[in-house]
Design a protein around this motif. Structure first.
Motif, short mmCIF file in Angstrom:
data_model
loop_
_atom_site.label_atom_id
_atom_site.label_comp_id
_atom_site.label_asym_id
_atom_site.label_seq_id
_atom_site.Cartn_x
_atom_site.Cartn_y
_atom_site.Cartn_z
N TRP A 200 -19.87 -7.14 -27.17
CA TRP A 200 -21.26 -6.71 -27.28
C TRP A 200 -22.11 -7.77 -28.00
O TRP A 200 -23.25 -8.03 -27.61
N LEU B 51 -25.58 8.56 -25.65
CA LEU B 51 -26.32 7.30 -25.76
C LEU B 51 -25.90 6.32 -24.68
O LEU B 51 -26.74 5.73 -24.00
N VAL C 22 -30.83 -4.17 -25.14
CA VAL C 22 -31.01 -3.23 -26.25
C VAL C 22 -29.69 -2.57 -26.61
O VAL C 22 -29.34 -2.44 -27.80
N ALA C 23 -28.92 -2.18 -25.60
CA ALA C 23 -27.62 -1.57 -25.85
C ALA C 23 -26.70 -2.54 -26.58
O ALA C 23 -25.98 -2.15 -27.52
N ILE D 164 -27.72 -2.84 -30.26
CA ILE D 164 -27.31 -1.65 -31.03
C ILE D 164 -25.80 -1.64 -31.24
O ILE D 164 -25.31 -1.42 -32.35
N ALA D 165 -25.05 -1.90 -30.16
CA ALA D 165 -23.60 -1.86 -30.25
C ALA D 165 -23.03 -2.96 -31.13
O ALA D 165 -21.92 -2.83 -31.67
N SER D 166 -23.76 -4.04 -31.29
CA SER D 166 -23.30 -5.13 -32.16
C SER D 166 -23.19 -4.68 -33.61
O SER D 166 -22.35 -5.18 -34.37
N ALA E 143 -23.47 -1.11 -34.44
CA ALA E 143 -22.92 0.25 -34.50
C ALA E 143 -22.03 0.48 -33.29
O ALA E 143 -22.37 1.27 -32.39
N LEU F 180 -21.04 3.96 -31.59
CA LEU F 180 -21.96 4.68 -30.73
C LEU F 180 -21.69 4.42 -29.25
O LEU F 180 -22.10 5.20 -28.39
#
Length: 228
Positions: free
Chosen positions: A7, A171, A211-212, A215-217, A219, A222
């Motif tokens: 990610w 998500l 964006v995903a 975020i995944a980097s 969290a 999720l």
């Protein structure tokens, strides 16, 4: 490679890809000399089918010289910047999405072939620019390179979306639906081309993937697949 590392590298490649995309708009003289509808000059050039269409796109001097120079700059940015970046971005996204087996393999193969087709497309476009308006013997393989590229990018993008949906979390499912919808819309746009809206599907889907990835980097839980 762990999902979190995938990610993070996906996010890095995505930032580079979107930066390269922004740079295309900063190239001076990148203005069509003929009608192109709702397409950009670069996309319009990719979809020319005959020498007559090339001649119409490039018009006459001084517009022609400026557009040729701009298109050559765009091809260099494409070949050495944008194509490697977006190919890495999407393949890393496929690796990070969590799917295993046939879906992931087919998605990665499709994206790799798409990137290769894009590189071949660039070589053909440069050959046309060297001797405008080109020949039909160059434009015929260009049609295949362009359509294979966009079709496989659309299917690969949709494949990442399916993998995210399969993770069975709200998500990942939301982002997955955007990628799936964007990929399918881009594929639909390709079948009724020319329509600049085809690119809208890619932009929305790829921005959602970026964006995903961001975020995944930070969290990763999720985006980890839900246990059965």
């Amino acid at each position: 490679m762990s999902a979190r590392a995938a990610w993070r590298w996906c996010a890095v490649a995505g930032v580079v890809a979107f930066f390269c995309s922004w740079l295309f708009g900063q190239i001076p003289g990148l203005v069509a000399c003929g009608p192109i509808g709702d397409l950009t000059p670069i996309i319009a050039f990719e979809f020319v089918r005959t020498p007559a269409e090339v001649a119409l796109l490039f018009g006459s001097d001084p517009c022609r010289s400026a557009l040729v120079a701009a298109q050559k700059t765009g091809l260099l940015l494409d070949e050495f910047g944008f194509i490697p970046a977006y190919t890495a971005f999407l393949i890393l996204g496929a690796l990070a999405a969590g799917s295993r087996g046939t879906l992931r393999t087919l998605t990665i193969v499709a994206l790799a072939i798409a990137g290769l087709s894009d590189e071949i497309e660039g070589v053909l476009l440069y050959a046309i620019l060297r001797d405008l308006p080109g020949t039909q013997s160059l434009l015929d393989p260009l049609w295949w390179a362009v359509h294979v590229k966009f079709a496989l990018l659309a299917l690969g993008t949709a494949g990442i979306g399916v993998a995210l949906i399969a993770a069975r979390k709200w998500l990942t499912g939301a982002f997955g639906l955007i990628l799936l919808g964007g990929g399918l819309y881009a594929l639909y746009g390709l079948t009724i081309f020319p329509r600049g809206s085809m690119m809208t599907g890619f932009v929305l889907a790829w921005f959602a993937l970026l964006v995903a990835a961001l975020i995944a980097s930070f969290a990763p839980r999720l985006f980890s697949p839900r246990s059965s």
